[in-house]
Design a protein around this motif. Structure first.
Motif, PDB file in Angstrom:
ATOM      1  N   VAL A 186       0.841  -1.198   0.000  1.00  0.00           N
ATOM      2  CA  VAL A 186       0.000   0.000   0.000  1.00  0.00           C
ATOM      3  C   VAL A 186       0.874   1.245   0.000  1.00  0.00           C
ATOM      4  CG1 VAL A 186      -1.863   1.256   1.125  1.00  0.00           C
ATOM      5  CG2 VAL A 186      -1.775  -1.242   1.292  1.00  0.00           C
ATOM      6  N   GLY A 187       0.693   2.070  -1.007  1.00  0.00           N
ATOM      7  CA  GLY A 187       1.334   3.374  -1.074  1.00  0.00           C
ATOM      8  C   GLY A 187       0.268   4.449  -1.119  1.00  0.00           C
ATOM      9  N   ALA A 188       0.673   5.650  -1.457  1.00  0.00           N
ATOM     10  CA  ALA A 188      -0.284   6.758  -1.508  1.00  0.00           C
ATOM     11  C   ALA A 188       0.171   7.788  -2.520  1.00  0.00           C
ATOM     12  CB  ALA A 188      -0.435   7.406  -0.132  1.00  0.00           C
ATOM     13  N   VAL A 189      -0.795   8.514  -3.040  1.00  0.00           N
ATOM     14  CA  VAL A 189      -0.527   9.666  -3.893  1.00  0.00           C
ATOM     15  C   VAL A 189      -1.270  10.853  -3.306  1.00  0.00           C
ATOM     16  CG1 VAL A 189      -2.367   8.912  -5.485  1.00  0.00           C
ATOM     17  CG2 VAL A 189      -0.728  10.669  -6.206  1.00  0.00           C
ATOM     18  N   GLY A 225      -2.955  13.793 -12.641  1.00  0.00           N
ATOM     19  CA  GLY A 225      -1.809  13.630 -11.759  1.00  0.00           C
ATOM     20  C   GLY A 225      -1.719  12.242 -11.172  1.00  0.00           C
ATOM     21  N   ILE A 226      -2.860  11.690 -10.772  1.00  0.00           N
ATOM     22  CA  ILE A 226      -2.877  10.336 -10.219  1.00  0.00           C
ATOM     23  C   ILE A 226      -2.427   9.321 -11.274  1.00  0.00           C
ATOM     24  CG2 ILE A 226      -4.394   8.500  -9.371  1.00  0.00           C
ATOM     25  CD1 ILE A 226      -6.055  10.689  -7.989  1.00  0.00           C
ATOM     26  N   ALA A 227      -2.933   9.466 -12.502  1.00  0.00           N
ATOM     27  CA  ALA A 227      -2.574   8.529 -13.570  1.00  0.00           C
ATOM     28  C   ALA A 227      -1.071   8.549 -13.834  1.00  0.00           C
ATOM     29  CB  ALA A 227      -3.349   8.867 -14.839  1.00  0.00           C
ATOM     30  N   GLU A 228      -0.469   9.736 -13.745  1.00  0.00           N
ATOM     31  CA  GLU A 228       0.974   9.839 -13.976  1.00  0.00           C
ATOM     32  C   GLU A 228       1.747   9.087 -12.894  1.00  0.00           C
ATOM     33  OE1 GLU A 228       4.974  11.111 -13.639  1.00  0.00           O
ATOM     34  OE2 GLU A 228       3.441  11.772 -12.201  1.00  0.00           O
ATOM     35  N   VAL A 229       1.305   9.185 -11.649  1.00  0.00           N
ATOM     36  CA  VAL A 229       1.969   8.479 -10.548  1.00  0.00           C
ATOM     37  C   VAL A 229       1.771   6.971 -10.680  1.00  0.00           C
ATOM     38  CG1 VAL A 229       2.027   8.156  -8.044  1.00  0.00           C
ATOM     39  CG2 VAL A 229       1.825  10.459  -9.000  1.00  0.00           C
ATOM     40  N   VAL A 230       0.590   6.545 -11.087  1.00  0.00           N
ATOM     41  CA  VAL A 230       0.347   5.119 -11.315  1.00  0.00           C
ATOM     42  C   VAL A 230       1.309   4.583 -12.371  1.00  0.00           C
ATOM     43  CG1 VAL A 230      -1.309   3.446 -12.244  1.00  0.00           C
ATOM     44  CG2 VAL A 230      -2.056   5.136 -10.567  1.00  0.00           C
ATOM     45  N   GLY A 231       1.513   5.369 -13.423  1.00  0.00           N
ATOM     46  CA  GLY A 231       2.458   4.951 -14.451  1.00  0.00           C
ATOM     47  C   GLY A 231       3.879   4.809 -13.923  1.00  0.00           C
ATOM     48  N   ARG A 232       4.260   5.688 -13.017  1.00  0.00           N
ATOM     49  CA  ARG A 232       5.613   5.644 -12.453  1.00  0.00           C
ATOM     50  C   ARG A 232       5.803   4.487 -11.484  1.00  0.00           C
ATOM     51  NH1 ARG A 232       7.272  10.502  -9.298  1.00  0.00           N
ATOM     52  NH2 ARG A 232       5.295  11.548  -9.681  1.00  0.00           N
ATOM     53  N   ALA A 282       4.026   3.014   1.728  1.00  0.00           N
ATOM     54  CA  ALA A 282       5.186   3.253   0.877  1.00  0.00           C
ATOM     55  C   ALA A 282       4.940   2.620  -0.498  1.00  0.00           C
ATOM     56  CB  ALA A 282       6.448   2.669   1.507  1.00  0.00           C
ATOM     57  N   PRO A 283       5.238   3.327  -1.586  1.00  0.00           N
ATOM     58  CA  PRO A 283       5.760   4.689  -1.607  1.00  0.00           C
ATOM     59  C   PRO A 283       4.654   5.716  -1.375  1.00  0.00           C
ATOM     60  CG  PRO A 283       5.397   3.932  -3.840  1.00  0.00           C
ATOM     61  CD  PRO A 283       5.063   2.769  -2.940  1.00  0.00           C
ATOM     62  N   VAL A 284       5.036   6.887  -0.906  1.00  0.00           N
ATOM     63  CA  VAL A 284       4.128   8.025  -0.783  1.00  0.00           C
ATOM     64  C   VAL A 284       4.639   9.111  -1.720  1.00  0.00           C
ATOM     65  CG1 VAL A 284       3.174   9.788   0.722  1.00  0.00           C
ATOM     66  CG2 VAL A 284       3.501   7.464   1.589  1.00  0.00           C
ATOM     67  N   VAL A 285       3.843   9.455  -2.703  1.00  0.00           N
ATOM     68  CA  VAL A 285       4.266  10.398  -3.742  1.00  0.00           C
ATOM     69  C   VAL A 285       3.398  11.641  -3.680  1.00  0.00           C
ATOM     70  CG1 VAL A 285       4.624  10.744  -6.211  1.00  0.00           C
ATOM     71  CG2 VAL A 285       4.954   8.468  -5.208  1.00  0.00           C
TER      72      VAL A 285
END
Length: 371
Positions: free
Chosen positions: A67-70, A124-131, A97-100
């Motif tokens: 479990v991470g977070a954005v 923004g969320i989609a970009e973090v999911v991609g990363r 973790a990770p927390v972005v």
């Protein structure tokens, strides 16, 4: 000391939150490897998303999930960066973790302020999911949010899909979004935060009654509960839960109708054609959904009620042969049967043309007059 380390009886709200998170992930996120799936909690630091993070963190500690977070910084308030940083620290201390933290730009010309913020947030969320390669994103929408959505849909005069509110699972731009808390109240998320000894941030814009949703939350729903009795929010959310599967069923049947109508129509390069006999034989509930989907498939926008009604009448054979204009600059023409075919002909939905073209190249004067 958090709830998971406290001896004694587990808070019923904490137990309910954990159960819903695990059920949602197990149902909608397939395990594709020996490693547990990675889910991200979209967290603002507010009570709903913080309670969701606490519930999900329980399974990270047990090794059931990763479990991470954005945290999205919309940049709409002077201290937004500090608020996002504080939320990130809390989430890291909870064990995620990770927390972005991701900063987004809200385009003021993208609809109203709420829609503009939402568009930026999901991007923004989609970009973090991609990363991160996350398998799903958990959203903290509650029963109260669902009730507000249903009331807003009623105010707009919307149909079944809108009145179904927010779905518990949704695919958007390749990202799976889950809403495990749709049958938990906002009061319960506050209880979860209290039990976990978490101090949520309260967004001041939630009190801004110049925004429609905030007016519904602070004025309309309380008034209706006073006049109609307590439990209205839960009843509205229950209506959404009933209408959601109904809307899915109707949309699926309408999609099949659309495919049949396209398959029975001639192929027209650069256009979308629908066989009129197939369209006219359908039940109105399916026909209108199929026509709406056809406009979108042709490159337009979902038509409003009045425009869709005009298109339905047009498909029935009323009025001239066209065009009927749809939102998104899609023109709809009614065509005669092609040579060697029988029946009433077909609809042609045309994408925007260069300024020099006043009508589709396939249209002859006789076709435009439709006989």
């Amino acid at each position: 000391m958090t709830q998971f380390a406290r001896r004694g009886r587990l808070s019923p709200d904490v137990a309910a939150g954990r159960r819903r998170v695990l059920d949602s992930v197990r149902q909608h996120v397939p395990r594709t490897s020996a490693e547990p799936p990675l889910v991200l909690v979209a967290c603002s630091g507010g009570p709903d998303s913080l309670a969701l993070a606490a519930a999900a963190a329980h399974f990270a500690r047990r090794g059931t999930l990763r479990v991470g977070a954005v945290v999205v910084d919309h940049g709409l308030q002077e201290d937004s960066a500090a608020v996002a940083a504080r939320a990130a620290r809390t989430l890291e201390q909870t064990g995620l973790a990770p927390v972005v933290v991701t900063a987004v730009t809200v385009r003021r010309d993208a609809g109203g302020p709420e829609m503009a913020a939402r568009t930026a947030r999901y991007a923004g969320i989609a970009e973090v999911v991609g990363r991160t390669g996350a398998d799903a994103v958990l959203l903290g929408h509650t029963l109260d949010d669902q009730a507000e959505s249903v009331l807003l849909g009623l105010a707009r005069g919307s149909g079944t899909r809108s009145l179904a509110g927010m779905p518990p699972v949704r695919e958007l731009d390749g990202v799976t979004y889950l809403r495990p808390f749709l049958d938990l109240s906002r009061a319960q998320t506050l209880e979860i935060c209290a039990a976990e000894q978490l101090e949520p941030w309260h967004d001041p814009t939630n009190r801004d009654t110049t925004l429609m949703r905030s007016r519904v939350r602070h004025r309309v729903l309380p008034l209706l509960e006073d006049e109609l009795g307590p439990g209205l929010a839960r009843a509205l959310a229950r209506s959404a839960a009933i209408l959601g599967p109904d809307a899915d069923c109707l949309d699926g049947a309408a999609g099949e109708l659309l495919e049949r109508a396209r398959a029975a129509a001639p192929e027209l390069p650069g256009s979308l054609a629908l066989d009129l006999a197939t369209v006219r034989a359908a039940h109105p509930a399916l026909r209108r959904r199929a026509l709406s989907a056809a406009v979108v498939a042709a490159g337009g926008q979902t038509p409003a009620y009045e425009r869709l009604g005009a298109l339905d009448e047009f498909a029935a054979g009323h009025g001239a042969a066209g065009p009927v204009q749809m939102a998104g600059k899609v023109s709809v023409w009614r065509r005669r049967p092609t040579a060697g075919t029988r029946g009433p002909g077909h609809l042609e939905l045309v994408r925007p043309r260069p300024a020099s073209a006043t009508r589709p190249a396939s249209a002859s004067p006789e076709e435009r007059r439709e006989g």
